[in-house]
Design an enzyme around this catalytic site. Sequence first.
Site, short mmCIF file in Angstrom:
data_model
loop_
_atom_site.label_atom_id
_atom_site.label_comp_id
_atom_site.label_asym_id
_atom_site.label_seq_id
_atom_site.Cartn_x
_atom_site.Cartn_y
_atom_site.Cartn_z
CG HIS A 24 -1.89 -1.12 1.25
ND1 HIS A 24 -3.08 -1.07 0.58
CD2 HIS A 24 -1.83 -2.34 1.84
CE1 HIS A 24 -3.74 -2.22 0.77
NE2 HIS A 24 -3.00 -3.00 1.53
CD GLU A 25 6.01 2.81 3.20
OE1 GLU A 25 5.71 1.99 4.09
OE2 GLU A 25 7.02 3.52 3.26
NE ARG A 26 8.22 -1.32 -0.73
CZ ARG A 26 8.75 -2.47 -0.33
NH1 ARG A 26 8.44 -3.59 -0.96
NH2 ARG A 26 9.61 -2.51 0.67
CB SER A 31 0.56 5.67 -1.32
OG SER A 31 1.81 5.75 -0.66
#
Length: 399
Positions: free
Chosen positions: A261-263, A265
């Site tokens: 999810h972080e990457r 975003s």
Amino acid sequence: MEENRIRENQMAEQIAGPDELYFNEEHGMLRQTVKDFVTKEINAHLDEWEAKGESPLHDLFKKMGDLGLLGIRYDEAYGGQGLDYWYELVFLEELAHIEGLGLPVAIAVQTHMATPAIAEFGSDYLKQTYLRPALAGDMVTSIAVTEPGAGSDVSALATTAKRDGDTYVINGSKTFITNGTQADFLTLLARTSEKPGYHSFSLFVVPTDLPGFEVSKKLDKLGMRSSDTAELFFDDLRIPVENLIGEEGEGFIYQMRQFQHERYSVLPSAYITTMDMINMTVDYLRQRIVFGKPLIKQQVLRHRLAEWLTEIECIKQFTYHIVRMKSAGLDATREITMGKLKAARLFQEIAQGCLQMYGGMGFMNETLISRYYRDSRVFSVGGGADEVMCEVIGKLEGF
Ligand SMILES: Cc1cc2nc3c(=O)[nH]c(=O)nc-3n(C[C@H](O)[C@H](O)[C@H](O)COP(=O)(O)OP(=O)(O)OC[C@H]3O[C@@H](n4cnc5c(N)ncnc54)[C@H](O)[C@@H]3O)c2cc1C
């Protein structure tokens, strides 16, 4: 054949541009809400927050929570909006118009880095007590993985969480933690077993108002200056066993999923923020007279811009492909990893290239491109360095 041609013509009449292939009127309404928020509540204050070295996250997140912006894809049962991946993309695309990376990253910590694992694996208690207030903007969160001795190699982390009756006792330290000076709770990865292997780690929700927690240092950074980053210290900090996310020993696996999810975003920055940089640079090149004519007349500069636009379009379409994969329930780890790698590099290339086109003005702090240039370095390091992305891709490809 004729039927197909008629159908294609009818479709062409219905849509005004390629974005309408993906977004409808309701997406447009969300887009406008986020756009207005970014313009009035963020960009209007950003110079002040950059100078101060932090942003008022409690105030900002509360306003975002009230607008329903912090939980676009999260379950309505916990205060989310329950919307699909395209709405999430609209949100991320509009955040990318923030004039610098400090705030988009601080917000993404709340929405894409510290909360997905709670939503996916957490108990109803954790969701009611921590996820709900995070989505409402009543609590600020951080993701606490990196340590002084463990960054790229997450499995080297040394912070321990030892079971003692109804509590876990946490000892150790974390560093480079975004939102760390303001967080009400951390999503923290700690070692729960001395055994080698990936099943020796667990993920916890750690409130920061408990004895034994300390912000040992606020860190001074090259860029992203409107975002606070901290070193944190844990000295016999006791949390209830209920604060374990999912099962003990599964934290490493949960965190690897959360990293997706972080990457992901990050991707819209590579085609939205870069377009903002190019637009402002083109405006400058049109009015800057050098050797008796506007700089935009120099073919070498126009070609460079054209090449960047081509790459931007590729990363945009790749991002839309990832959204389609996610929407279909497919695992997009490979594509997200490639996207993060490419996005980080393209963002830096365009920030440094645009600064060059500004000449001396680009080096001045009064010119926005200098902020983008400073901030651009973070993407190749944070959330997994470029080399780590290459390792992941290599492993997935079997070499
Ligand atoms: C502004 C900022 C905000 C951050 N926010 C957070 C946060 O909120 N929470 C959090 O937990 N962490 C956060 N981080 C930490 C970030 O995730 C780590 O910095 C990153 O994972 C790299 O770890 P490291 O700094 O320990 O570098 P190291 O692991 O020491 O690596 C140093 C360099 O070595 C190279 N390298 C590493 N592995 C390999 C390899 N296998 N092959 C070849 N070269 C390699 C890479 O170029 C890498 O940059 C943040 C970092 C920054 C800069």
